[in-house]
Design a protein around this motif. Sequence first.
Motif, PDB file in Angstrom:
ATOM      1  N   ILE A 226     -77.390  45.260  -0.051  1.00 15.49           N
ATOM      2  CA  ILE A 226     -76.018  44.919   0.319  1.00 15.49           C
ATOM      3  C   ILE A 226     -75.120  46.086  -0.066  1.00 15.49           C
ATOM      4  CG2 ILE A 226     -74.053  43.399  -0.088  1.00 15.49           C
ATOM      5  CD1 ILE A 226     -75.923  41.120  -0.460  1.00 15.49           C
ATOM      6  N   LYS A 227     -74.368  46.571   0.915  1.00 16.34           N
ATOM      7  CA  LYS A 227     -73.431  47.663   0.678  1.00 16.34           C
ATOM      8  C   LYS A 227     -72.014  47.128   0.837  1.00 16.34           C
ATOM      9  CE  LYS A 227     -76.584  50.926   2.805  1.00 16.34           C
ATOM     10  NZ  LYS A 227     -76.871  51.628   4.042  1.00 16.34           N
ATOM     11  N   SER A 228     -71.172  47.416  -0.131  1.00 16.54           N
ATOM     12  CA  SER A 228     -69.764  47.061  -0.031  1.00 16.54           C
ATOM     13  C   SER A 228     -69.110  48.029   0.942  1.00 16.54           C
ATOM     14  CB  SER A 228     -69.108  47.148  -1.407  1.00 16.54           C
ATOM     15  OG  SER A 228     -67.753  46.837  -1.320  1.00 16.54           O
ATOM     16  N   LYS A 229     -68.493  47.488   1.999  1.00 13.83           N
ATOM     17  CA  LYS A 229     -67.930  48.346   3.048  1.00 13.83           C
ATOM     18  C   LYS A 229     -66.408  48.356   3.089  1.00 13.83           C
ATOM     19  CE  LYS A 229     -69.857  49.912   6.385  1.00 13.83           C
ATOM     20  NZ  LYS A 229     -70.302  51.191   6.850  1.00 13.83           N
ATOM     21  N   GLY A 230     -65.768  47.571   2.227  1.00 10.45           N
ATOM     22  CA  GLY A 230     -64.316  47.580   2.228  1.00 10.45           C
ATOM     23  C   GLY A 230     -63.725  46.191   2.224  1.00 10.45           C
ATOM     24  N   ARG A 231     -62.566  46.099   2.819  1.00 12.71           N
ATOM     25  CA  ARG A 231     -61.790  44.854   2.815  1.00 12.71           C
ATOM     26  C   ARG A 231     -61.576  44.370   4.248  1.00 12.71           C
ATOM     27  NH1 ARG A 231     -59.475  43.063  -2.229  1.00 12.71           N
ATOM     28  NH2 ARG A 231     -59.921  44.688  -3.737  1.00 12.71           N
ATOM     29  N   PHE A 232     -61.108  43.143   4.346  1.00 14.41           N
ATOM     30  CA  PHE A 232     -60.747  42.596   5.649  1.00 14.41           C
ATOM     31  C   PHE A 232     -59.529  41.702   5.483  1.00 14.41           C
ATOM     32  CE2 PHE A 232     -63.140  39.065   3.971  1.00 14.41           C
ATOM     33  CZ  PHE A 232     -62.545  37.943   4.523  1.00 14.41           C
ATOM     34  N   GLN A 233     -58.868  41.452   6.587  1.00  7.80           N
ATOM     35  CA  GLN A 233     -57.786  40.463   6.605  1.00  7.80           C
ATOM     36  C   GLN A 233     -57.919  39.626   7.866  1.00  7.80           C
ATOM     37  OE1 GLN A 233     -53.873  42.152   6.616  1.00  7.80           O
ATOM     38  NE2 GLN A 233     -54.102  43.141   8.599  1.00  7.80           N
ATOM     39  N   MET A 234     -57.531  38.383   7.741  1.00  4.28           N
ATOM     40  CA  MET A 234     -57.492  37.486   8.897  1.00  4.28           C
ATOM     41  C   MET A 234     -56.073  36.986   9.031  1.00  4.28           C
ATOM     42  SD  MET A 234     -60.977  35.285   9.299  1.00  4.28           S
ATOM     43  CE  MET A 234     -60.693  34.182   7.979  1.00  4.28           C
ATOM     44  N   LYS A 235     -55.614  36.939  10.268  1.00  7.21           N
ATOM     45  CA  LYS A 235     -54.289  36.404  10.514  1.00  7.21           C
ATOM     46  C   LYS A 235     -54.283  35.672  11.846  1.00  7.21           C
ATOM     47  CE  LYS A 235     -52.842  40.987  11.986  1.00  7.21           C
ATOM     48  NZ  LYS A 235     -52.052  42.135  11.690  1.00  7.21           N
ATOM     49  N   GLN A 236     -53.293  34.848  12.018  1.00  7.16           N
ATOM     50  CA  GLN A 236     -53.141  34.094  13.263  1.00  7.16           C
ATOM     51  C   GLN A 236     -52.883  35.061  14.405  1.00  7.16           C
ATOM     52  OE1 GLN A 236     -53.279  30.670  12.718  1.00  7.16           O
ATOM     53  NE2 GLN A 236     -53.563  30.450  14.904  1.00  7.16           N
ATOM     54  N   LYS A 237     -53.597  34.868  15.493  1.00  5.18           N
ATOM     55  CA  LYS A 237     -53.393  35.707  16.668  1.00  5.18           C
ATOM     56  C   LYS A 237     -52.054  35.374  17.298  1.00  5.18           C
ATOM     57  CE  LYS A 237     -55.725  37.347  20.788  1.00  5.18           C
ATOM     58  NZ  LYS A 237     -56.956  37.302  21.575  1.00  5.18           N
ATOM     59  N   GLU A 238     -51.294  36.412  17.610  1.00  4.53           N
ATOM     60  CA  GLU A 238     -49.986  36.211  18.223  1.00  4.53           C
ATOM     61  C   GLU A 238     -50.108  35.416  19.514  1.00  4.53           C
ATOM     62  OE1 GLU A 238     -46.815  39.199  18.949  1.00  4.53           O
ATOM     63  OE2 GLU A 238     -47.725  40.151  17.192  1.00  4.53           O
ATOM     64  N   GLY A 239     -49.282  34.393  19.635  1.00  5.93           N
ATOM     65  CA  GLY A 239     -49.255  33.594  20.846  1.00  5.93           C
ATOM     66  C   GLY A 239     -50.326  32.520  20.924  1.00  5.93           C
ATOM     67  N   SER A 240     -51.082  32.341  19.822  1.00  8.79           N
ATOM     68  CA  SER A 240     -52.140  31.328  19.826  1.00  8.79           C
ATOM     69  C   SER A 240     -52.120  30.540  18.522  1.00  8.79           C
ATOM     70  CB  SER A 240     -53.511  31.977  20.001  1.00  8.79           C
ATOM     71  OG  SER A 240     -54.528  31.009  19.868  1.00  8.79           O
ATOM     72  N   ASP A 241     -52.213  29.230  18.644  1.00  5.84           N
ATOM     73  CA  ASP A 241     -52.278  28.382  17.447  1.00  5.84           C
ATOM     74  C   ASP A 241     -53.711  28.198  16.962  1.00  5.84           C
ATOM     75  OD1 ASP A 241     -49.544  27.998  17.439  1.00  5.84           O
ATOM     76  OD2 ASP A 241     -49.649  26.189  18.680  1.00  5.84           O
ATOM     77  N   GLU A 242     -54.679  28.567  17.797  1.00  5.49           N
ATOM     78  CA  GLU A 242     -56.073  28.286  17.479  1.00  5.49           C
ATOM     79  C   GLU A 242     -56.912  29.525  17.187  1.00  5.49           C
ATOM     80  OE1 GLU A 242     -57.774  25.777  20.453  1.00  5.49           O
ATOM     81  OE2 GLU A 242     -56.054  24.432  20.451  1.00  5.49           O
ATOM     82  N   GLU A 243     -56.463  30.698  17.593  1.00  7.11           N
ATOM     83  CA  GLU A 243     -57.255  31.901  17.434  1.00  7.11           C
ATOM     84  C   GLU A 243     -56.799  32.736  16.248  1.00  7.11           C
ATOM     85  OE1 GLU A 243     -58.702  33.947  21.178  1.00  7.11           O
ATOM     86  OE2 GLU A 243     -56.879  32.924  21.889  1.00  7.11           O
ATOM     87  N   LEU A 244     -57.788  33.374  15.599  1.00  9.07           N
ATOM     88  CA  LEU A 244     -57.515  34.274  14.486  1.00  9.07           C
ATOM     89  C   LEU A 244     -57.919  35.689  14.861  1.00  9.07           C
ATOM     90  CD1 LEU A 244     -58.954  32.159  11.538  1.00  9.07           C
ATOM     91  CD2 LEU A 244     -56.544  32.471  12.141  1.00  9.07           C
ATOM     92  N   GLU A 245     -57.287  36.662  14.238  1.00  7.31           N
ATOM     93  CA  GLU A 245     -57.671  38.055  14.397  1.00  7.31           C
ATOM     94  C   GLU A 245     -58.284  38.526  13.090  1.00  7.31           C
ATOM     95  OE1 GLU A 245     -54.011  40.047  15.460  1.00  7.31           O
ATOM     96  OE2 GLU A 245     -54.605  40.046  17.574  1.00  7.31           O
ATOM     97  N   LEU A 246     -59.362  39.254  13.187  1.00  7.06           N
ATOM     98  CA  LEU A 246     -60.050  39.799  12.032  1.00  7.06           C
ATOM     99  C   LEU A 246     -59.899  41.314  12.072  1.00  7.06           C
ATOM    100  CD1 LEU A 246     -62.038  39.386   9.650  1.00  7.06           C
ATOM    101  CD2 LEU A 246     -63.881  39.560  11.326  1.00  7.06           C
TER     102      LEU A 246
END
Length: 104
Positions: free
Chosen positions: A80-100
């Motif tokens: 297992i290699k640590s590759k960094g960080r991530f963030q998830m947020k609500q996709k603009e214009g959508s109540d159901e989709e997330l952006e990674l």
Amino acid sequence: MSTIYRELTKIKGLIEELGFTISYPYDDLLFVDSNAFLIQFDDSKKDSFFAFFNESMNDAVVADLVEKMKGLALAKKLEIKSKGRFQMKQKEGSDEELELEFIS
């Protein structure tokens, strides 16, 4: 078109030994229940994975989790290699989709 087989058993065991469960597998990514981290399969090498940690996690907590991951991975003959960080947020214009977004 070829199909890639990704074995889940060993990495699932490692995640559970860390005290987490897989909440959602999607393509080459495994999301864990708290979104503390996610695992990405390294399709170039068998039993090899990348770990990305939530950007909101404290650096000391991440360092501790990385150490635990690496110890368990060694025992299970995984890499297992640590590759960094991530963030998830609500996709603009959508109540159901997330952006990674991956942050290296």
